[in-house]
Design a protein around this motif. Structure first.
Motif, PDB file in Angstrom:
ATOM      1  N   HIS A  26       0.839  -1.206   0.000  1.00 11.23           N
ATOM      2  CA  HIS A  26       0.000   0.000   0.000  1.00 11.23           C
ATOM      3  C   HIS A  26       0.869   1.250   0.000  1.00 11.23           C
ATOM      4  O   HIS A  26       0.568   2.225  -0.695  1.00 11.23           O
ATOM      5  N   HIS A  27       1.956   1.230   0.783  1.00 11.52           N
ATOM      6  CA  HIS A  27       2.823   2.407   0.837  1.00 11.52           C
ATOM      7  C   HIS A  27       3.455   2.673  -0.522  1.00 11.52           C
ATOM      8  O   HIS A  27       3.541   3.827  -0.965  1.00 11.52           O
ATOM      9  N   VAL A  28       3.887   1.627  -1.205  1.00 12.37           N
ATOM     10  CA  VAL A  28       4.444   1.794  -2.562  1.00 12.37           C
ATOM     11  C   VAL A  28       3.394   2.403  -3.490  1.00 12.37           C
ATOM     12  O   VAL A  28       3.681   3.339  -4.255  1.00 12.37           O
ATOM     13  N   ALA A  29       2.155   1.887  -3.430  1.00  8.39           N
ATOM     14  CA  ALA A  29       1.082   2.418  -4.278  1.00  8.39           C
ATOM     15  C   ALA A  29       0.815   3.887  -3.958  1.00  8.39           C
ATOM     16  O   ALA A  29       0.628   4.713  -4.863  1.00  8.39           O
ATOM     17  N   TRP A  30       0.815   4.223  -2.683  1.00  9.35           N
ATOM     18  CA  TRP A  30       0.649   5.616  -2.266  1.00  9.35           C
ATOM     19  C   TRP A  30       1.762   6.492  -2.842  1.00  9.35           C
ATOM     20  O   TRP A  30       1.492   7.556  -3.410  1.00  9.35           O
ATOM     21  N   GLN A  31       3.003   6.052  -2.672  1.00 14.12           N
ATOM     22  CA  GLN A  31       4.131   6.857  -3.150  1.00 14.12           C
ATOM     23  C   GLN A  31       4.034   7.107  -4.654  1.00 14.12           C
ATOM     24  O   GLN A  31       4.264   8.228  -5.116  1.00 14.12           O
ATOM     25  N   ARG A  32       3.714   6.061  -5.407  1.00 12.35           N
ATOM     26  CA  ARG A  32       3.628   6.208  -6.868  1.00 12.35           C
ATOM     27  C   ARG A  32       2.474   7.118  -7.270  1.00 12.35           C
ATOM     28  O   ARG A  32       2.631   7.990  -8.131  1.00 12.35           O
ATOM     29  N   ALA A  33       1.311   6.919  -6.656  1.00 15.21           N
ATOM     30  CA  ALA A  33       0.142   7.737  -7.010  1.00 15.21           C
ATOM     31  C   ALA A  33       0.363   9.199  -6.645  1.00 15.21           C
ATOM     32  O   ALA A  33       0.131  10.096  -7.463  1.00 15.21           O
ATOM     33  N   LEU A  34       0.825   9.448  -5.435  1.00 11.54           N
ATOM     34  CA  LEU A  34       1.048  10.831  -5.000  1.00 11.54           C
ATOM     35  C   LEU A  34       2.142  11.494  -5.820  1.00 11.54           C
ATOM     36  O   LEU A  34       2.051  12.684  -6.145  1.00 11.54           O
ATOM     37  N   GLY A  35       3.190  10.733  -6.150  1.00  8.76           N
ATOM     38  CA  GLY A  35       4.302  11.274  -6.924  1.00  8.76           C
ATOM     39  C   GLY A  35       3.873  11.821  -8.270  1.00  8.76           C
ATOM     40  O   GLY A  35       4.470  12.776  -8.783  1.00  8.76           O
ATOM     41  N   GLU A  36       2.819  11.246  -8.837  1.00  4.62           N
ATOM     42  CA  GLU A  36       2.318  11.722 -10.128  1.00  4.62           C
ATOM     43  C   GLU A  36       1.733  13.133 -10.029  1.00  4.62           C
ATOM     44  O   GLU A  36       1.596  13.812 -11.035  1.00  4.62           O
ATOM     45  N   GLU A  67       7.007   6.973   5.117  1.00  2.00           N
ATOM     46  CA  GLU A  67       6.628   5.691   5.720  1.00  2.00           C
ATOM     47  C   GLU A  67       6.136   5.891   7.151  1.00  2.00           C
ATOM     48  O   GLU A  67       5.156   5.284   7.577  1.00  2.00           O
ATOM     49  N   GLU A  68       6.802   6.768   7.888  1.00  2.00           N
ATOM     50  CA  GLU A  68       6.410   7.039   9.276  1.00  2.00           C
ATOM     51  C   GLU A  68       4.984   7.573   9.357  1.00  2.00           C
ATOM     52  O   GLU A  68       4.163   7.094  10.140  1.00  2.00           O
ATOM     53  N   LEU A  69       4.657   8.548   8.512  1.00  4.44           N
ATOM     54  CA  LEU A  69       3.320   9.122   8.515  1.00  4.44           C
ATOM     55  C   LEU A  69       2.295   8.123   7.988  1.00  4.44           C
ATOM     56  O   LEU A  69       1.169   8.038   8.492  1.00  4.44           O
ATOM     57  N   PHE A  70       2.682   7.333   6.986  1.00  3.53           N
ATOM     58  CA  PHE A  70       1.803   6.305   6.434  1.00  3.53           C
ATOM     59  C   PHE A  70       1.334   5.350   7.538  1.00  3.53           C
ATOM     60  O   PHE A  70       0.141   5.075   7.667  1.00  3.53           O
ATOM     61  N   TYR A  71       2.261   4.867   8.349  1.00  5.74           N
ATOM     62  CA  TYR A  71       1.871   3.938   9.429  1.00  5.74           C
ATOM     63  C   TYR A  71       1.136   4.668  10.550  1.00  5.74           C
ATOM     64  O   TYR A  71       0.209   4.112  11.139  1.00  5.74           O
ATOM     65  N   ALA A  72       1.510   5.903  10.838  1.00  3.23           N
ATOM     66  CA  ALA A  72       0.814   6.677  11.871  1.00  3.23           C
ATOM     67  C   ALA A  72      -0.646   6.921  11.486  1.00  3.23           C
ATOM     68  O   ALA A  72      -1.527   6.962  12.349  1.00  3.23           O
ATOM     69  N   TRP A  73      -0.890   7.077  10.176  1.00  3.76           N
ATOM     70  CA  TRP A  73      -2.245   7.337   9.687  1.00  3.76           C
ATOM     71  C   TRP A  73      -2.986   6.057   9.298  1.00  3.76           C
ATOM     72  O   TRP A  73      -4.047   6.120   8.701  1.00  3.76           O
ATOM     73  N   GLY A  74      -2.439   4.915   9.634  1.00  7.31           N
ATOM     74  CA  GLY A  74      -3.063   3.641   9.285  1.00  7.31           C
ATOM     75  C   GLY A  74      -4.497   3.567   9.770  1.00  7.31           C
ATOM     76  O   GLY A  74      -4.784   3.910  10.918  1.00  7.31           O
TER      77      GLY A  74
END
Length: 196
Positions: A28-38, A45-52
């Motif tokens: 999911h984090h990889v998908a987030w990074q790719r989508a947001l990067g566009e 990663e820290e915020l991704f897990y904090a916002w889980g």
């Protein structure tokens, strides 16, 4: 390693999906990074897990505010889902939780209670060969307020016909544990990937 369960006579098991049944959080984090990067956004990663456990649209809206962006919320959410689906074949089940899912099958009513869409949950469980192990799926859109509100867990208990106090919740996020507690349910904390 089987996750230890608290003492009690539990009549239903309620499982979160991502990070609990499916070891999908890194993907999911990889998908987030790719989508947001566009769109010029980023999610550490820290915020991704904090916002889980937070709804996808809320995360994108907050990133827009925090990063001074105007990413189209629905378009980014849809793109993130497409990217996740492409990566889904690489996802396995969380060790220790899979054994409880299999042990409960046909013995204890079980539900998946997730903040993800029904499409995403169904795809994850299908990829893992576990969709038929659950009597009920409660997903985003089935309830009004996300975790830590207890509504999703209470709905699952109602659909299973089990008193909330007789339910055991398996969760990997603070928001999920808070929601289970607010619902009057016992909970098992599923450790994150780096603690397994």
């Amino acid at each position: 390693m089987l996750l230890p369960l608290p003492a009690g006579d539990f009549r239903a098991y309620l499982f979160d999906c991502d990070g609990t049944i499916a070891d999908s959080m890194p993907v999911h984090h990889v998908a987030w990074q790719r989508a947001l990067g566009e769109w010029g956004g980023e999610l550490s990663e820290e915020l991704f897990y904090a916002w889980g456990g937070r709804p996808v649209v809320d995360i994108i809206a907050d990133l827009n505010r925090l990063q001074g962006l105007r990413m189209p919320v629905e378009a980014v959410a849809a793109r993130r889902e497409v990217l996740f689906q492409e990566l889904l074949p690489t996802v396995g089940a969380v060790p220790g939780v899979l054994e409880h899912v299999e042990d409960a099958h046909r013995r204890i009513p079980s539900a998946v209670v997730s903040g993800s869409t029904r499409e995403s949950v169904t795809a994850s469980l299908t990829a893992l060969g576990l969709l038929d192990r659950f009597d009920v799926l409660v997903c985003a859109g089935d309830y009004a307020r996300p975790k830590p509100d207890p509504a999703a867990f209470l709905l699952a208990a109602e659909l299973l016909g089990v008193d909330p106090r007789s339910c055991l919740v398996f969760e990997d996020t603070d928001l999920g544990i808070e929601a289970a507690t607010a619902a009057g349910m016992a909970a098992v904390r599923v450790p994150p990937p780096w603690e397994r």
